[in-house]
Design a protein around this motif. Structure first.
Motif, PDB file in Angstrom:
ATOM      1  N   THR A  48     -27.123 -21.743  27.615  1.00  0.00           N
ATOM      2  CA  THR A  48     -26.540 -20.956  26.522  1.00  0.00           C
ATOM      3  C   THR A  48     -27.126 -21.324  25.178  1.00  0.00           C
ATOM      4  O   THR A  48     -26.915 -20.612  24.201  1.00  0.00           O
ATOM      5  CB  THR A  48     -25.014 -21.139  26.449  1.00  0.00           C
ATOM      6  OG1 THR A  48     -24.723 -22.508  26.175  1.00  0.00           O
ATOM      7  CG2 THR A  48     -24.351 -20.689  27.720  1.00  0.00           C
ATOM      8  N   GLY A  49     -27.853 -22.425  25.110  1.00  0.00           N
ATOM      9  CA  GLY A  49     -28.431 -22.872  23.846  1.00  0.00           C
ATOM     10  C   GLY A  49     -29.578 -22.015  23.368  1.00  0.00           C
ATOM     11  O   GLY A  49     -29.985 -22.111  22.211  1.00  0.00           O
ATOM     12  N   PRO A  56     -31.666 -29.793  14.336  1.00  0.00           N
ATOM     13  CA  PRO A  56     -30.726 -29.170  13.396  1.00  0.00           C
ATOM     14  C   PRO A  56     -30.314 -30.140  12.287  1.00  0.00           C
ATOM     15  O   PRO A  56     -29.165 -30.568  12.211  1.00  0.00           O
ATOM     16  CB  PRO A  56     -29.549 -28.772  14.285  1.00  0.00           C
ATOM     17  CG  PRO A  56     -29.600 -29.733  15.409  1.00  0.00           C
ATOM     18  CD  PRO A  56     -31.041 -30.069  15.621  1.00  0.00           C
ATOM     19  N   GLU A  64     -33.176 -20.509  10.734  1.00  0.00           N
ATOM     20  CA  GLU A  64     -33.521 -19.675  11.880  1.00  0.00           C
ATOM     21  C   GLU A  64     -34.445 -20.386  12.859  1.00  0.00           C
ATOM     22  O   GLU A  64     -34.587 -19.965  14.009  1.00  0.00           O
ATOM     23  CB  GLU A  64     -34.142 -18.349  11.431  1.00  0.00           C
ATOM     24  CG  GLU A  64     -35.394 -18.494  10.603  1.00  0.00           C
ATOM     25  CD  GLU A  64     -35.112 -18.638   9.105  1.00  0.00           C
ATOM     26  OE1 GLU A  64     -36.062 -18.800   8.361  1.00  0.00           O
ATOM     27  OE2 GLU A  64     -33.943 -18.602   8.705  1.00  0.00           O
ATOM     28  N   SER A  67     -32.485 -25.356  16.472  1.00  0.00           N
ATOM     29  CA  SER A  67     -31.768 -25.106  17.727  1.00  0.00           C
ATOM     30  C   SER A  67     -30.271 -25.248  17.471  1.00  0.00           C
ATOM     31  O   SER A  67     -29.848 -25.921  16.537  1.00  0.00           O
ATOM     32  CB  SER A  67     -32.224 -26.082  18.813  1.00  0.00           C
ATOM     33  OG  SER A  67     -31.934 -27.402  18.420  1.00  0.00           O
ATOM     34  N   ASP A  68     -29.482 -24.634  18.326  1.00  0.00           N
ATOM     35  CA  ASP A  68     -28.028 -24.651  18.169  1.00  0.00           C
ATOM     36  C   ASP A  68     -27.490 -25.995  18.664  1.00  0.00           C
ATOM     37  O   ASP A  68     -27.675 -26.350  19.835  1.00  0.00           O
ATOM     38  CB  ASP A  68     -27.421 -23.498  18.955  1.00  0.00           C
ATOM     39  CG  ASP A  68     -25.948 -23.326  18.689  1.00  0.00           C
ATOM     40  OD1 ASP A  68     -25.428 -23.965  17.755  1.00  0.00           O
ATOM     41  OD2 ASP A  68     -25.310 -22.546  19.427  1.00  0.00           O
ATOM     42  N   LEU A  70     -24.315 -26.885  19.077  1.00  0.00           N
ATOM     43  CA  LEU A  70     -23.033 -26.794  19.781  1.00  0.00           C
ATOM     44  C   LEU A  70     -23.168 -26.982  21.290  1.00  0.00           C
ATOM     45  O   LEU A  70     -22.390 -27.755  21.874  1.00  0.00           O
ATOM     46  CB  LEU A  70     -22.339 -25.466  19.464  1.00  0.00           C
ATOM     47  CG  LEU A  70     -20.973 -25.286  20.105  1.00  0.00           C
ATOM     48  CD1 LEU A  70     -20.004 -26.343  19.601  1.00  0.00           C
ATOM     49  CD2 LEU A  70     -20.442 -23.897  19.832  1.00  0.00           C
TER      50      LEU A  70
END
Length: 169
Positions: A48-49, A56, A64, A67-68, A70
């Motif tokens: 899902t990443g 980050p 942009e 990477s995420d 979470l």
């Protein structure tokens, strides 16, 4: 197969194998099944990443291009939860082996007795029509019968340390 199909197939296979092993009576297989579920969850969260990006950290890259973070935090949380539950199941396996020299969960006689009853909807049951051993523990007639049997006696109730008395109107 393309690379975009391989990861979901692997995740689905891990979930299927994990659930299959969780349904076994052997605690060792339950542990392996739980570990497979934990690894499948980690792969799902990793997928899902999205595409990989730069770290980050503010000022290090444009938003942009980052990477995420979470999914990474959720994976760390899932690893800790999997480790804790695995330690608990290992302790249960050790205790079961130490006491009974068997780590498989045995059949429960109460479950067999309940499964052998005829199928009746719970709304259709009347507790007064059940056999005394099948009645709920706090059924009204069992309490009244105990009070009549011990009327005038100063015995203590089973569940509390107070003498039994007649109810006040």
């Amino acid at each position: 197969m393309t690379p975009t199909v391989v990861l979901p197939v692997i995740i689905g296979g891990l979930y299927a194998a994990g659930i299959y092993l969780l349904l076994d009576r052997s605690l060792t297989r339950v542990l392996v099944g739980f570990l497979l579920l934990g690894n499948a969850t980690n792969l799902l969260l990793l997928s899902t990443g999205g595409f990989r990006g730069l770290a980050p950290i503010l000022g290090y890259a444009e938003p942009e291009d980052m990477s995420d973070p979470l999914p990474q935090a959720l994976i760390l949380t899932a690893i800790v939860i999997t480790f804790g539950i695995s330690a608990f199941v290992l302790a249960m396996i050790h205790r079961s082996w130490a006491l009974a020299r068997n780590e498989a969960v045995a059949n429960d006689e109460e479950d067999r007795r309940i499964a052998g009853r005829h199928d009746t909807d719970a709304d259709e049951l009347d507790p007064d029509e059940l056999a005394p051993e099948d009645r709920p523990a706090a059924h009204a007639d069992s309490l009244k019968a105990r009070r009549r049997a011990t009327a005038g006696a100063d015995e203590l109730a089973d569940d509390v340390a107070l003498p039994l008395r007649e109810d006040r109107p």
